[in-house]
Design an enzyme around this catalytic site. Structure first.
Site, mmCIF file in Angstrom:
data_model
loop_
_atom_site.group_PDB
_atom_site.id
_atom_site.type_symbol
_atom_site.label_atom_id
_atom_site.label_comp_id
_atom_site.label_asym_id
_atom_site.label_seq_id
_atom_site.Cartn_x
_atom_site.Cartn_y
_atom_site.Cartn_z
ATOM 1 N N PHE A 109 -7.377 -6.590 -5.218
ATOM 2 C CA PHE A 109 -6.774 -5.604 -4.281
ATOM 3 C C PHE A 109 -6.104 -4.205 -5.272
ATOM 4 C CE2 PHE A 109 -6.799 -8.337 -1.137
ATOM 5 C CZ PHE A 109 -6.227 -8.029 0.155
ATOM 6 N N CYS A 156 3.254 6.631 0.704
ATOM 7 C CA CYS A 156 2.926 6.511 1.944
ATOM 8 C C CYS A 156 3.553 7.647 2.752
ATOM 9 C CB CYS A 156 3.569 5.256 2.521
ATOM 10 S SG CYS A 156 3.193 4.859 4.073
ATOM 11 N N CYS A 186 7.504 3.979 10.194
ATOM 12 C CA CYS A 186 7.161 2.500 10.096
ATOM 13 C C CYS A 186 8.470 1.667 9.457
ATOM 14 C CB CYS A 186 5.815 2.305 9.370
ATOM 15 S SG CYS A 186 5.762 0.328 9.310
ATOM 16 N N CYS A 230 7.614 -2.410 7.435
ATOM 17 C CA CYS A 230 6.951 -2.653 6.200
ATOM 18 C C CYS A 230 7.561 -3.432 5.415
ATOM 19 C CB CYS A 230 6.457 -1.276 5.550
ATOM 20 S SG CYS A 230 5.482 -1.462 3.964
ATOM 21 N N ASP A 231 6.600 -4.433 4.674
ATOM 22 C CA ASP A 231 7.112 -5.349 3.735
ATOM 23 C C ASP A 231 6.658 -5.304 2.555
ATOM 24 O OD1 ASP A 231 4.871 -6.444 4.280
ATOM 25 O OD2 ASP A 231 5.455 -8.463 4.985
ATOM 26 N N THR A 232 6.072 -3.996 1.880
ATOM 27 C CA THR A 232 5.491 -4.079 0.801
ATOM 28 C C THR A 232 5.955 -3.061 -0.164
ATOM 29 O OG1 THR A 232 3.223 -4.445 2.015
ATOM 30 C CG2 THR A 232 2.919 -3.134 -0.217
ATOM 31 N N GLU A 252 -7.656 -0.446 3.826
ATOM 32 C CA GLU A 252 -6.471 -0.733 4.929
ATOM 33 C C GLU A 252 -5.666 0.294 5.030
ATOM 34 O OE1 GLU A 252 -4.584 -4.397 3.604
ATOM 35 O OE2 GLU A 252 -6.340 -5.638 4.200
ATOM 36 N N HIS A 275 -2.207 -15.675 3.276
ATOM 37 C CA HIS A 275 -1.848 -15.690 1.907
ATOM 38 C C HIS A 275 -0.262 -16.078 1.802
ATOM 39 C CE1 HIS A 275 -1.159 -11.533 3.696
ATOM 40 N NE2 HIS A 275 -0.128 -11.517 2.701
#
Length: 214
Positions: A25, A31, A46, A49-51, A120, A208
């Protein structure tokens, strides 16, 4: 071009049609739908988002050329490839929004190193033609220009982005992914019910997270 990367790591793909596949990855920083800072979340396009895609981490950095970044990705590959298609090296370019940075020179450099290259993306920018796998995850309220690809993976539910909006687009696979958070159990039940009623859609679970890998 200089590439800014949050992190590069080797793991198993946890979502969608490639779930369970070994992959490097490459998470690009930045973003176009949210700054990534909590103080800005209420104003973000958005909001779920959890990133963490802000800045660079200890296994990321800034790379001054496509070859430099491709070599860093190649060093992270942990599998032993014996030439069979099933063992082909695989990289997932993600973010943030990777198409703010991912370009043809980087894809070419990765292809030269034997990688199948996936992205992605939120679908707000056109994807380079040389990509091998295009996963689009639309976000309600965002412009949507990438209307074809390998899979569409819709976080569900989004009030202003119902699955029917995307059902007729040119994708090979259609996935609903329950929105994570405090309502994940209810969202999962809703996604299951929708897939049962609309069999062209399949359920995507974040495996995951279930098995505790990165």
């Amino acid at each position: 071009m200089t590439y800014t990367v949050k992190e590069i790591f080797y793991t198993l793909q946890g979502e969608g049609a490639q779930s369970g596949r070994a992959a490097v990855f490459c998470r690009f920083s930045g973003c176009n739908l949210w700054s990534g800072r909590e103080e800005d979340r209420s104003r973000a396009v958005c909001q779920f988002c959890d990133t963490d895609f802000v800045g660079t981490g200890p296994d990321g950095g800034r790379f001054s050329s496509a070859n430099e970044l491709a070599s860093a990705i190649d060093r992270c590959w942990g599998g032993v490839s014996h030439g069979a298609p099933i063992g082909k090296k695989y990289v997932v370019c993600t973010g943030g929004e990777p198409l703010l940075q991912l370009d043809e020179p980087l894809i070419a450099a990765l292809h030269e190193r034997g990688f199948e290259v996936a992205v992605e993306t939120n679908g707000t920018r056109p994807a380079p033609a040389s990509l091998d796998w295009i996963c689009v995850s639309p976000k309600a309220g965002a412009p949507f220009v990438q209307t074809s690809g390998s899979e569409i993976k819709l976080v569900y539910p989004q009030e202003k982005a119902p699955p029917e909006t995307f059902a007729g687009l040119d994708f090979e696979h259609f996935y609903l992914q329950p929105m994570d958070g405090p309502d994940v159990a209810a969202n999962t039940e809703r996604a299951i019910a929708y897939c049962l009623q609309n069999p062209s859609w399949r359920l995507s679970i974040q495996t995951h997270k279930l098995v505790g890998i990165r």
